[in-house]
Design a protein around this motif. Sequence first.
Motif, PDB file in Angstrom:
ATOM      1  N   THR A   1      84.727   4.849  43.518  1.00 40.90           N
ATOM      2  CA  THR A   1      84.186   4.619  44.857  1.00 40.90           C
ATOM      3  C   THR A   1      82.885   3.850  44.726  1.00 40.90           C
ATOM      4  O   THR A   1      82.073   4.143  43.849  1.00 40.90           O
ATOM      5  CB  THR A   1      83.929   5.954  45.579  1.00 40.90           C
ATOM      6  OG1 THR A   1      85.157   6.673  45.699  1.00 40.90           O
ATOM      7  CG2 THR A   1      83.348   5.714  46.971  1.00 40.90           C
ATOM      8  N   ILE A   2      82.706   2.856  45.588  1.00 43.21           N
ATOM      9  CA  ILE A   2      81.456   2.106  45.622  1.00 43.21           C
ATOM     10  C   ILE A   2      80.825   2.300  46.994  1.00 43.21           C
ATOM     11  O   ILE A   2      81.475   2.101  48.028  1.00 43.21           O
ATOM     12  CB  ILE A   2      81.676   0.615  45.341  1.00 43.21           C
ATOM     13  CG1 ILE A   2      82.166   0.424  43.898  1.00 43.21           C
ATOM     14  CG2 ILE A   2      80.397  -0.178  45.570  1.00 43.21           C
ATOM     15  CD1 ILE A   2      82.407  -1.027  43.521  1.00 43.21           C
ATOM     16  N   ILE A   3      79.557   2.688  46.987  1.00 43.77           N
ATOM     17  CA  ILE A   3      78.812   2.933  48.218  1.00 43.77           C
ATOM     18  C   ILE A   3      77.612   2.000  48.244  1.00 43.77           C
ATOM     19  O   ILE A   3      76.803   1.981  47.315  1.00 43.77           O
ATOM     20  CB  ILE A   3      78.333   4.391  48.305  1.00 43.77           C
ATOM     21  CG1 ILE A   3      79.519   5.359  48.167  1.00 43.77           C
ATOM     22  CG2 ILE A   3      77.580   4.640  49.614  1.00 43.77           C
ATOM     23  CD1 ILE A   3      79.118   6.787  47.925  1.00 43.77           C
ATOM     24  N   ALA A   4      77.514   1.195  49.286  1.00 38.13           N
ATOM     25  CA  ALA A   4      76.355   0.331  49.498  1.00 38.13           C
ATOM     26  C   ALA A   4      75.575   0.883  50.681  1.00 38.13           C
ATOM     27  O   ALA A   4      76.140   1.123  51.753  1.00 38.13           O
ATOM     28  CB  ALA A   4      76.794  -1.106  49.771  1.00 38.13           C
ATOM     29  N   GLU A   5      74.271   1.066  50.485  1.00 37.92           N
ATOM     30  CA  GLU A   5      73.501   1.734  51.528  1.00 37.92           C
ATOM     31  C   GLU A   5      72.077   1.193  51.589  1.00 37.92           C
ATOM     32  O   GLU A   5      71.446   0.925  50.568  1.00 37.92           O
ATOM     33  CB  GLU A   5      73.473   3.241  51.258  1.00 37.92           C
ATOM     34  CG  GLU A   5      72.810   4.054  52.341  1.00 37.92           C
ATOM     35  CD  GLU A   5      72.940   5.547  52.107  1.00 37.92           C
ATOM     36  OE1 GLU A   5      72.600   6.311  53.022  1.00 37.92           O
ATOM     37  OE2 GLU A   5      73.387   5.944  51.007  1.00 37.92           O
ATOM     38  N   SER A   6      71.590   1.010  52.799  1.00 42.64           N
ATOM     39  CA  SER A   6      70.187   0.722  53.048  1.00 42.64           C
ATOM     40  C   SER A   6      69.742   1.616  54.204  1.00 42.64           C
ATOM     41  O   SER A   6      70.461   2.537  54.590  1.00 42.64           O
ATOM     42  CB  SER A   6      69.979  -0.758  53.376  1.00 42.64           C
ATOM     43  OG  SER A   6      70.692  -1.112  54.542  1.00 42.64           O
ATOM     44  N   ARG A   7      68.592   1.337  54.761  1.00 44.84           N
ATOM     45  CA  ARG A   7      68.068   2.233  55.782  1.00 44.84           C
ATOM     46  C   ARG A   7      68.968   2.293  57.012  1.00 44.84           C
ATOM     47  O   ARG A   7      69.142   3.352  57.615  1.00 44.84           O
ATOM     48  CB  ARG A   7      66.658   1.772  56.183  1.00 44.84           C
ATOM     49  CG  ARG A   7      66.018   2.651  57.237  1.00 44.84           C
ATOM     50  CD  ARG A   7      64.529   2.416  57.328  1.00 44.84           C
ATOM     51  NE  ARG A   7      64.209   0.985  57.345  1.00 44.84           N
ATOM     52  CZ  ARG A   7      62.973   0.514  57.355  1.00 44.84           C
ATOM     53  NH1 ARG A   7      61.947   1.341  57.311  1.00 44.84           N
ATOM     54  NH2 ARG A   7      62.760  -0.792  57.371  1.00 44.84           N
ATOM     55  N   ASN A   8      69.563   1.170  57.414  1.00 43.19           N
ATOM     56  CA  ASN A   8      70.340   1.118  58.653  1.00 43.19           C
ATOM     57  C   ASN A   8      71.839   0.951  58.456  1.00 43.19           C
ATOM     58  O   ASN A   8      72.608   1.149  59.397  1.00 43.19           O
ATOM     59  CB  ASN A   8      69.838  -0.029  59.540  1.00 43.19           C
ATOM     60  CG  ASN A   8      68.392   0.134  59.938  1.00 43.19           C
ATOM     61  OD1 ASN A   8      67.947   1.240  60.230  1.00 43.19           O
ATOM     62  ND2 ASN A   8      67.643  -0.961  59.935  1.00 43.19           N
ATOM     63  N   LEU A   9      72.250   0.555  57.264  1.00 40.95           N
ATOM     64  CA  LEU A   9      73.658   0.229  57.038  1.00 40.95           C
ATOM     65  C   LEU A   9      74.208   0.998  55.852  1.00 40.95           C
ATOM     66  O   LEU A   9      73.493   1.290  54.889  1.00 40.95           O
ATOM     67  CB  LEU A   9      73.824  -1.273  56.790  1.00 40.95           C
ATOM     68  CG  LEU A   9      73.333  -2.220  57.887  1.00 40.95           C
ATOM     69  CD1 LEU A   9      73.415  -3.656  57.406  1.00 40.95           C
ATOM     70  CD2 LEU A   9      74.134  -2.032  59.153  1.00 40.95           C
ATOM     71  N   LYS A  10      75.502   1.287  55.932  1.00 35.49           N
ATOM     72  CA  LYS A  10      76.177   1.971  54.832  1.00 35.49           C
ATOM     73  C   LYS A  10      77.661   1.669  54.892  1.00 35.49           C
ATOM     74  O   LYS A  10      78.273   1.705  55.953  1.00 35.49           O
ATOM     75  CB  LYS A  10      75.947   3.485  54.906  1.00 35.49           C
ATOM     76  CG  LYS A  10      76.618   4.261  53.783  1.00 35.49           C
ATOM     77  CD  LYS A  10      76.331   5.756  53.906  1.00 35.49           C
ATOM     78  CE  LYS A  10      77.007   6.541  52.789  1.00 35.49           C
ATOM     79  NZ  LYS A  10      76.731   7.991  52.889  1.00 35.49           N
ATOM     80  N   SER A  11      78.245   1.369  53.735  1.00 31.99           N
ATOM     81  CA  SER A  11      79.681   1.142  53.660  1.00 31.99           C
ATOM     82  C   SER A  11      80.222   1.737  52.375  1.00 31.99           C
ATOM     83  O   SER A  11      79.506   1.856  51.373  1.00 31.99           O
ATOM     84  CB  SER A  11      80.015  -0.349  53.727  1.00 31.99           C
ATOM     85  OG  SER A  11      79.828  -0.849  55.031  1.00 31.99           O
ATOM     86  N   VAL A  12      81.513   2.082  52.405  1.00 29.25           N
ATOM     87  CA  VAL A  12      82.174   2.727  51.272  1.00 29.25           C
ATOM     88  C   VAL A  12      83.531   2.083  51.060  1.00 29.25           C
ATOM     89  O   VAL A  12      84.267   1.832  52.026  1.00 29.25           O
ATOM     90  CB  VAL A  12      82.357   4.242  51.514  1.00 29.25           C
ATOM     91  CG1 VAL A  12      83.049   4.890  50.319  1.00 29.25           C
ATOM     92  CG2 VAL A  12      81.024   4.908  51.795  1.00 29.25           C
TER      93      VAL A  12
ATOM     94  N   PHE B   1      67.328  -5.217  49.070  1.00 24.69           N
ATOM     95  CA  PHE B   1      68.694  -5.198  48.566  1.00 24.69           C
ATOM     96  C   PHE B   1      69.293  -3.808  48.773  1.00 24.69           C
ATOM     97  O   PHE B   1      68.629  -2.807  48.543  1.00 24.69           O
ATOM     98  CB  PHE B   1      68.720  -5.537  47.076  1.00 24.69           C
ATOM     99  CG  PHE B   1      68.208  -6.899  46.769  1.00 24.69           C
ATOM    100  CD1 PHE B   1      68.836  -8.015  47.278  1.00 24.69           C
ATOM    101  CD2 PHE B   1      67.086  -7.068  45.968  1.00 24.69           C
ATOM    102  CE1 PHE B   1      68.364  -9.290  46.993  1.00 24.69           C
ATOM    103  CE2 PHE B   1      66.609  -8.328  45.678  1.00 24.69           C
ATOM    104  CZ  PHE B   1      67.237  -9.447  46.199  1.00 24.69           C
ATOM    105  N   PRO B   2      70.551  -3.732  49.210  1.00 23.12           N
ATOM    106  CA  PRO B   2      71.181  -2.422  49.376  1.00 23.12           C
ATOM    107  C   PRO B   2      71.256  -1.672  48.040  1.00 23.12           C
ATOM    108  O   PRO B   2      71.507  -2.275  46.990  1.00 23.12           O
ATOM    109  CB  PRO B   2      72.582  -2.771  49.892  1.00 23.12           C
ATOM    110  CG  PRO B   2      72.477  -4.161  50.413  1.00 23.12           C
ATOM    111  CD  PRO B   2      71.443  -4.842  49.576  1.00 23.12           C
ATOM    112  N   ASP B   3      71.011  -0.384  48.093  1.00 21.86           N
ATOM    113  CA  ASP B   3      71.236   0.443  46.913  1.00 21.86           C
ATOM    114  C   ASP B   3      72.734   0.613  46.706  1.00 21.86           C
ATOM    115  O   ASP B   3      73.503   0.731  47.656  1.00 21.86           O
ATOM    116  CB  ASP B   3      70.585   1.809  47.081  1.00 21.86           C
ATOM    117  CG  ASP B   3      69.067   1.731  47.023  1.00 21.86           C
ATOM    118  OD1 ASP B   3      68.558   0.774  46.404  1.00 21.86           O
ATOM    119  OD2 ASP B   3      68.406   2.600  47.605  1.00 21.86           O
TER     120      ASP B   3
END
Length: 202
Positions: free
Chosen positions: A183-194, A118-120
């Motif tokens: 601000t909401i940041i979703a992040e995993s090893r390969n993906l990130k969005s803000v 699951f994305p952090d």
Amino acid sequence: MLFQIINIAVTVALGFLSAALGNFLEKPISNMFIIAWSIIVYLLGTTIQILVTANNNLSNELQTVKNNLSSIFLQKRESGINTYDIAIYPSLVNDTLQRGTNRNFKVYINSPIEVDHFPDLEIVTEHLWEIKIAGKVITHNFHAGRYKYFISNNHLVNVLDSKKFFLYDLDIKIDETGIQTFTIIAESRNLKSVINNSIKVV
């Protein structure tokens, strides 16, 4: 194309009108009139041609920009680079949040590819919020004048059973009135969005 048709039609019509005036006007002044009229016809035709050219150039530039943007978005979608789709659904009344009350705050995340974890989630606010997940208060860090809340895998209880679609079911309480930006940041090893957004607290 439309401007070119108008240009041709106007030029031809004015040419015929000039010829007609030349045939019907017999006075000496008619020659001067025809010369003046010819100049007007020429200037009008030139002006129309300039407008046609400018319009075509703008249309070409606009189409180029559209093509470039479409290509960029298509490449990002196909490759899945740095793109989570993030959507929020806060439980509001008339688009406002009552100060000091607990309200449900859902965060939906869609991934273009399957991910193993699951994305952090990181929520950054300018004022102190109380954020809970499954009744557990999420602690915050205060850094550079902002409050940062980190929601990792070990906090996740109520999420969708999927490797591409994720639901974060939170509860929030805000004691400060006014426009609350976050601000909401979703992040995993390969993906990130803000994403950035705001809530009005009354």
